[in-house]
Design an enzyme around this catalytic site. Structure first.
Site, PDB file in Angstrom:
ATOM      1  N   LYS A   1       0.770  -1.102   0.047  1.00  0.00           N
ATOM      2  CA  LYS A   1      -0.100  -0.079  -0.131  1.00  0.00           C
ATOM      3  C   LYS A   1       0.947   1.342   0.076  1.00  0.00           C
ATOM      4  O   LYS A   1       0.704   2.223  -0.791  1.00  0.00           O
ATOM      5  CB  LYS A   1      -0.943   0.070   1.323  1.00  0.00           C
TER       6      LYS A   1
ATOM      7  N   ARG B   1      -9.157   1.056   8.897  1.00  0.00           N
ATOM      8  CA  ARG B   1      -8.913  -0.222   9.097  1.00  0.00           C
ATOM      9  C   ARG B   1      -9.708  -1.031   9.723  1.00  0.00           C
ATOM     10  O   ARG B   1      -9.650  -2.132   9.992  1.00  0.00           O
ATOM     11  CB  ARG B   1      -7.564  -0.259   9.950  1.00  0.00           C
TER      12      ARG B   1
ATOM     13  N   ARG C   1      11.320  -6.150   4.663  1.00  0.00           N
ATOM     14  CA  ARG C   1      11.227  -4.533   4.382  1.00  0.00           C
ATOM     15  C   ARG C   1      12.165  -3.967   5.252  1.00  0.00           C
ATOM     16  O   ARG C   1      12.492  -4.355   6.083  1.00  0.00           O
ATOM     17  CB  ARG C   1       9.832  -4.307   5.040  1.00  0.00           C
TER      18      ARG C   1
ATOM     19  N   ARG D   1      11.543  -2.689  11.060  1.00  0.00           N
ATOM     20  CA  ARG D   1      10.511  -2.212  12.113  1.00  0.00           C
ATOM     21  C   ARG D   1      10.235  -3.217  12.921  1.00  0.00           C
ATOM     22  O   ARG D   1      10.110  -4.307  12.766  1.00  0.00           O
ATOM     23  CB  ARG D   1       9.125  -1.924  11.184  1.00  0.00           C
TER      24      ARG D   1
ATOM     25  N   ARG E   1      -0.718  -9.156  13.102  1.00  0.00           N
ATOM     26  CA  ARG E   1      -1.295  -8.477  12.425  1.00  0.00           C
ATOM     27  C   ARG E   1      -1.991  -8.888  11.318  1.00  0.00           C
ATOM     28  O   ARG E   1      -3.227  -8.397  10.884  1.00  0.00           O
ATOM     29  CB  ARG E   1       0.057  -7.413  11.812  1.00  0.00           C
TER      30      ARG E   1
HETATM   31  P1  ADP Z   1       2.230  -1.754   3.152  1.00  0.00           P
HETATM   32  O1  ADP Z   1       2.314  -0.247   3.198  1.00  0.00           O
HETATM   33  O2  ADP Z   1       1.114  -2.315   2.749  1.00  0.00           O
HETATM   34  O3  ADP Z   1       2.172  -2.405   4.722  1.00  0.00           O
HETATM   35  P2  ADP Z   1       4.685  -1.564   1.682  1.00  0.00           P
HETATM   36  O4  ADP Z   1       4.445  -0.835   0.751  1.00  0.00           O
HETATM   37  O5  ADP Z   1       5.620  -1.148   2.875  1.00  0.00           O
HETATM   38  O6  ADP Z   1       3.502  -2.373   2.521  1.00  0.00           O
HETATM   39  O7  ADP Z   1       5.704  -3.145   1.189  1.00  0.00           O
HETATM   40  C1  ADP Z   1       6.009  -4.026   2.261  1.00  0.00           C
HETATM   41  C2  ADP Z   1       7.192  -4.571   1.343  1.00  0.00           C
HETATM   42  O8  ADP Z   1       7.129  -5.261   0.222  1.00  0.00           O
HETATM   43  C3  ADP Z   1       8.289  -3.453   1.389  1.00  0.00           C
HETATM   44  O9  ADP Z   1       9.606  -4.076   1.762  1.00  0.00           O
HETATM   45  C4  ADP Z   1       8.117  -3.310   0.185  1.00  0.00           C
HETATM   46  O10 ADP Z   1       9.631  -2.681  -0.499  1.00  0.00           O
HETATM   47  C5  ADP Z   1       7.739  -4.501  -0.709  1.00  0.00           C
HETATM   48  N1  ADP Z   1       7.217  -4.477  -1.980  1.00  0.00           N
HETATM   49  C6  ADP Z   1       6.218  -3.461  -2.271  1.00  0.00           C
HETATM   50  N2  ADP Z   1       5.602  -3.667  -3.320  1.00  0.00           N
HETATM   51  C7  ADP Z   1       6.186  -4.732  -3.889  1.00  0.00           C
HETATM   52  C8  ADP Z   1       6.120  -5.660  -5.109  1.00  0.00           C
HETATM   53  N3  ADP Z   1       5.249  -5.340  -6.017  1.00  0.00           N
HETATM   54  N4  ADP Z   1       6.731  -6.655  -5.157  1.00  0.00           N
HETATM   55  C9  ADP Z   1       7.775  -7.141  -4.272  1.00  0.00           C
HETATM   56  N5  ADP Z   1       7.782  -6.462  -3.051  1.00  0.00           N
HETATM   57  C10 ADP Z   1       7.356  -5.213  -3.001  1.00  0.00           C
HETATM   58  P1  AMP Z   2       1.261   0.644   8.988  1.00  0.00           P
HETATM   59  O1  AMP Z   2       2.528   1.359   8.938  1.00  0.00           O
HETATM   60  O2  AMP Z   2      -0.068   0.985   8.085  1.00  0.00           O
HETATM   61  O3  AMP Z   2       1.603  -0.985   8.700  1.00  0.00           O
HETATM   62  O4  AMP Z   2       0.768   0.702  10.491  1.00  0.00           O
HETATM   63  C1  AMP Z   2       1.675   0.359  11.686  1.00  0.00           C
HETATM   64  C2  AMP Z   2       0.651   0.134  12.939  1.00  0.00           C
HETATM   65  O5  AMP Z   2      -0.026   1.431  13.265  1.00  0.00           O
HETATM   66  C3  AMP Z   2      -0.384  -0.894  12.689  1.00  0.00           C
HETATM   67  O6  AMP Z   2      -0.087  -2.212  12.934  1.00  0.00           O
HETATM   68  C4  AMP Z   2      -1.389  -0.064  13.710  1.00  0.00           C
HETATM   69  O7  AMP Z   2      -1.056  -0.765  15.099  1.00  0.00           O
HETATM   70  C5  AMP Z   2      -1.251   1.241  13.607  1.00  0.00           C
HETATM   71  N1  AMP Z   2      -2.300   1.891  12.966  1.00  0.00           N
HETATM   72  C6  AMP Z   2      -1.989   2.642  11.593  1.00  0.00           C
HETATM   73  N2  AMP Z   2      -2.966   3.114  10.953  1.00  0.00           N
HETATM   74  C7  AMP Z   2      -4.159   2.507  11.744  1.00  0.00           C
HETATM   75  C8  AMP Z   2      -5.520   2.598  11.791  1.00  0.00           C
HETATM   76  N3  AMP Z   2      -6.089   3.469  10.740  1.00  0.00           N
HETATM   77  N4  AMP Z   2      -6.262   2.130  12.762  1.00  0.00           N
HETATM   78  C9  AMP Z   2      -5.694   1.362  13.906  1.00  0.00           C
HETATM   79  N5  AMP Z   2      -4.400   1.406  13.994  1.00  0.00           N
HETATM   80  C10 AMP Z   2      -3.443   2.023  12.953  1.00  0.00           C
END
Ligand code: ADP
Ligand code: AMP
Length: 213
Positions: free
Chosen positions: A13, A88, A127, A160, A171
């Protein structure tokens, strides 16, 4: 252009939202980034949020909703925004819809980035996030030019705490229980768009651009 990104943690995302924000010149609003910035600055909100985030739990709705409703009312959101990590839960989605409806507005696109659970743990353990600017990489799929160093700002990249495998499983469970129902919620509203998040980053982005126009 008011866009919501849906998908499991680690689906991509944030990766896609940053590109959407840049192409369409709208703000990228990540609630996770907002909480992490608050934790870094030692604010009261950050300290409260951390107790939930460390366990892989969602931060309670009452700590998130007002923050987002205020943020999307800011001047820079007039042309739209891309929300990443919010809503969420169904109550969060309803609260956002109610706040927008007061001004005759609504969410236009809910983009669901689909990635099966079996790919997620691998995605998350690979990541790496920049301690300073929040840019994200993947050690195999999207590596930085120099290992452990952010391409954009030159600072250190870290895993992280909540991306460690035991927290990721928590999660994912919470995602299925509380967040996945949003797919039906937005489908019923007729604004759900699905993209295949297992493709390469650039292919996923092309699919999204084809949807947004
Ligand atoms: P989210 O915001 O949904 O938690 P991220 O955008 O941070 O996810 O992506 C999660 C991990 O996967 C990161 O390490 C990112 O670089 C990697 N990633 C994102 N899109 C792709 C893709 N299309 N193919 C492979 N790895 C990806
Ligand atoms: P993210 O960076 O989107 O993966 O969010 C990291 C963490 O922040 C999540 O696992 C939740 O603990 C908290 N968080 C982020 N956005 C929300 C939301 N909209 N509602 C509740 N918790 C959230």
């Amino acid at each position: 252009m008011k866009i919501i990104m849906l998908g499991a943690p680690g689906a991509g995302k944030g990766t896609q939202a940053k590109q959407i924000a840049s192409k369409y010149d709208i703000p990228h609003i990540s609630t996770g980034d907002i909480f992490r910035a608050n934790i870094k600055n030692g604010t009261e909100l950050g300290m409260k949020a951390k107790t939930y985030m460390d366990k892989g739990l969602l931060v309670p709705d009452e700590l998130v909703v007002d923050l987002v409703v205020d943020r999307v009312a800011a001047k820079d959101c007039e042309k739209g925004y891309v929300l990443d990590g919010f809503p969420r839960t169904i109550p969060q989605a309803e609260a956002l819809d109610a706040a927008l409806a007061k001004n005759g507005e609504n969410v236009e696109f809910a983009i669901n980035v689909e990635v099966p659970d079996e790919n997620i743990v691998k995605r998350m353990s690979g990541r790496r996030a920049c301690v300073a600017c929040g840019a994200t990489y993947h050690i195999e799929h999207i590596p930085p030019k120099t290992e452990g160093i952010c391409d954009t700002c030159g600072k250190e990249l870290i895993l992280r705490d909540d991306d460690k495998p035991e927290t990721v499983l928590n999660r994912l469970n919470i995602y299925h229980e509380q967040t996945q129902p949003l797919i039906d919620y937005y489908n019923t509203k007729g604004i759900l768009k699905e993209v295949d998040g297992t493709k390469d980053m650039a292919d996923v982005f092309n699919e999204i651009v084809a949807i947004l126009g």
